[in-house]
Design an enzyme around this catalytic site. Structure first.
Site, PDB file in Angstrom:
ATOM      1  N   LYS A  98       1.603  -0.065  -2.484  1.00 35.41           N
ATOM      2  CA  LYS A  98       0.416  -0.626  -3.481  1.00 35.41           C
ATOM      3  C   LYS A  98       0.345   0.544  -4.526  1.00 35.41           C
ATOM      4  O   LYS A  98      -0.045   0.382  -5.650  1.00 35.41           O
ATOM      5  CB  LYS A  98      -0.791  -0.605  -2.753  1.00 35.41           C
ATOM      6  CG  LYS A  98      -0.707  -1.782  -1.850  1.00 35.41           C
ATOM      7  CD  LYS A  98      -2.270  -2.239  -1.428  1.00 35.41           C
ATOM      8  CE  LYS A  98      -2.575  -3.684  -1.095  1.00 35.41           C
ATOM      9  NZ  LYS A  98      -1.860  -3.674   0.321  1.00 35.41           N
TER      10      LYS A  98
ATOM     11  N   GLU B  99     -10.945  -5.149  -7.527  1.00 36.35           N
ATOM     12  CA  GLU B  99     -11.312  -5.753  -6.201  1.00 36.35           C
ATOM     13  C   GLU B  99     -10.395  -5.339  -4.920  1.00 36.35           C
ATOM     14  O   GLU B  99      -9.491  -5.011  -5.246  1.00 36.35           O
ATOM     15  CB  GLU B  99     -11.482  -7.268  -6.195  1.00 36.35           C
ATOM     16  CG  GLU B  99      -9.995  -8.062  -5.952  1.00 36.35           C
ATOM     17  CD  GLU B  99      -8.527  -7.905  -6.682  1.00 36.35           C
ATOM     18  OE1 GLU B  99      -9.135  -7.424  -7.853  1.00 36.35           O
ATOM     19  OE2 GLU B  99      -7.851  -7.794  -6.192  1.00 36.35           O
TER      20      GLU B  99
ATOM     21  N   SER C  16       6.764  -1.871   4.471  1.00 30.89           N
ATOM     22  CA  SER C  16       5.930  -1.871   3.258  1.00 30.89           C
ATOM     23  C   SER C  16       4.578  -0.825   3.295  1.00 30.89           C
ATOM     24  O   SER C  16       4.393  -0.222   2.440  1.00 30.89           O
ATOM     25  CB  SER C  16       5.114  -3.128   3.187  1.00 30.89           C
ATOM     26  OG  SER C  16       4.382  -3.676   4.195  1.00 30.89           O
TER      27      SER C  16
HETATM   28  C1  LIG Z   1      -1.336  -5.011   1.078  1.00 30.31           C
HETATM   29  C2  LIG Z   1      -0.336  -4.668   1.858  1.00 30.31           C
HETATM   30  C3  LIG Z   1       0.731  -5.862   2.082  1.00 30.31           C
HETATM   31  C4  LIG Z   1       0.626  -7.346   1.188  1.00 30.31           C
HETATM   32  O1  LIG Z   1       0.447  -7.364   0.027  1.00 30.31           O
HETATM   33  P1  LIG Z   1       1.687  -7.887  -0.882  1.00 30.31           P
HETATM   34  O2  LIG Z   1       1.100  -8.010  -2.108  1.00 30.31           O
HETATM   35  O3  LIG Z   1       2.226  -9.253  -0.168  1.00 30.31           O
HETATM   36  O4  LIG Z   1       2.671  -7.084  -0.735  1.00 30.31           O
HETATM   37  C5  LIG Z   1       1.788  -5.546   2.686  1.00 30.31           C
HETATM   38  N1  LIG Z   1       1.960  -4.628   3.532  1.00 30.31           N
HETATM   39  C6  LIG Z   1       1.265  -3.439   3.438  1.00 30.31           C
HETATM   40  C7  LIG Z   1       1.292  -2.102   4.183  1.00 30.31           C
HETATM   41  C8  LIG Z   1      -0.045  -3.558   2.517  1.00 30.31           C
HETATM   42  O5  LIG Z   1      -0.798  -2.456   2.490  1.00 30.31           O
END
Ligand SMILES: *Cc1c(COP(=O)(O)O)cnc(C)c1O
Length: 397
Positions: free
Chosen positions: A91, A113, A379
């Site tokens: 993010k 938000e 992620s």
């Molecule tokens: C917010 C988040 C996601 C999901 O958001 P996407 O917009 O689909 O990438 C996935 N993994 C983590 C670790 C997150 O914090």
């Protein structure tokens, strides 16, 4: 508007995307679009963005070969380590890009938000770094549920507004934040957390996440000497997946797979598998897919991972599904928690629950596709999920 080109400046991806917003928002979105197009074409801007990601954010993130799991499962599993990014997830890439753009536009204040608080924290970090005023809208229910993230945002200097309207969750926070934006657009920019909403947000957020796929592709060539057979990512709104997929879009031999939150299972109520089971809907300023109940209402989802709890999907994913360039599957809560445990024990890395959905499917795929190369976007890191996982396992026991 009948444009069907992908990424034209109406923001359509096939029939999806576009701008379906209140009249009052149109000139504000036009201003943002013009500023974004100028910024992405300006080498100085992109250089500053990448330089902050490097020095402050810790990029490039490694491409990690999971040797223990690969030996156990019979395929070569590689992980793009967005969990090592400053802030603990992808993010940050997007937040710093959009806040930098706001500054370039002469704005002094940023609003966003947040649901679980991860996007709010990323935005607050970017605002502190770039000396911008920061206001985060968060449903009152979420404020109570996510106290540590609220504390982080406050420590970073952000004002957190607990939204008391409606169901007091993400949807209500979005409504109040948009109202704020319409009233304060002279000084204020809105920072969107994922590849959703009206044009230019899906295109812009993708742009700021493309660094994931660009790095991953180059790292595959350097470390493996070839591209992967599969590239997998979890899908909430779809930003980390779009970031990874973008690097391999033109490599037709790389199969792109998005993994959605299946909740308690696809045949149960209120899972979040929008691409697997959604219908076309116009909501949150765009045409996309949404989950519909028996009465035709788009409903709120429930997933064990708060970051995947979003009833809509970025329009480009809907397009990729329809064209067949990417395919989408679901992993249930149980499968995600099991994958988290397996991965943590085998590799000494605690992944986020969101990422664990992608890991779960990667392990399934590895068993079926022996000897293949599977790339997974890790992620985020899972430290934030510990209390949640413990409660979940205690309930199961
Ligand atoms: C917010 C988040 C996601 C999901 O958001 P996407 O917009 O689909 O990438 C996935 N993994 C983590 C670790 C997150 O914090």
């Amino acid at each position: 508007m009948t444009a069907t080109l992908k990424n034209d400046d109406f923001g359509f991806f096939g029939e999806y995307g576009g701008t379906y917003s209140p009249e009052a928002l149109m000139p504000i979105l036009d201003e943002l679009l013009a500023a974004f197009r100028a910024a992405e074409a300006d080498p100085d801007f992109m250089q500053e963005y990448l330089s902050i990601l490097a020095n402050w954010g810790g990029r490039p993130t490694p491409l990690y070969y999971a040797g223990n799991l690969s030996r156990a499962y019979g395929a070569d599993l590689y992980f793009k380590r967005e969990d090592l990014m400053h802030g603990g997830a992808h993010k940050t890439n997007n937040a710093i890009g959009q806040v930098l753009l706001a500054k370039r536009m002469g704005k002094t204040r940023v609003i966003a938000e947040t649901g679980a608080g991860q996007h709010g924290v990323a935005t607050a970090m970017a605002c502190a770094k770039l000396s911008m005023e920061c206001v985060i809208y968060m449903g009152a229910v979420d404020v109570a549920r996510q106290a540590p993230n609220v504390e982080r945002m406050k420590l970073l200097g952000a004002e957190v507004i607990a939204v008391q309207s409606g169901g007091k969750t993400l949807k209500d926070a979005i409504n109040d934040a948009l109202r704020d934006w319409i009233a304060t657009c002279e000084t204020t920019s809105y920072v969107m957390g994922t590849v959703a909403g009206p044009h230019p947000f899906p295109t812009m957020v993708r742009k700021f996440q493309e660094v994931i796929g660009r790095e991953a592709r180059a790292q595959c060539l350097a470390q493996i000497g070839r591209l992967p057979d599969y590239a997998l990512a979890c899908v909430g709104g779809g930003s980390n997946a779009m970031g990874l997929f973008s690097g391999f879009m033109d490599d037709k031999d790389v199969q792109l797979i998005g993994v959605e939150p299946g909740g308690h299972g696809l045949d149960t109520d209120k899972h979040g598998a929008v691409l697997c089971k959604g219908v076309t809907a116009v909501l949150h300023g765009m045409k996309t897919l949404g989950l519909q109940d028996k009465d035709g209402q788009i409903f709120e989802t429930h997933s064990i991972s708060a970051g995947l709890d979003y009833p809509l999907i970025g329009p480009e994913h809907a397009y990729l599904r329809d064209t067949g360039r990417a395919s989408y599957v679901a992993a249930t809560d149980d499968e995600a928690v099991e994958a988290l445990q397996i991965f943590t024990r085998a590799e000494g890395i605690i992944p986020a629950l969101e990422s664990s959905h992608a890991i779960s499917y990667a392990l399934k795929l590895a068993r079926e596709q022996q000897g293949k190369i599977i790339l997974v976007n890790l992620s985020g890191r899972g430290d934030k999920d510990l209390a949640h996982i413990q409660a979940y396992l205690a309930e199961k026991a």
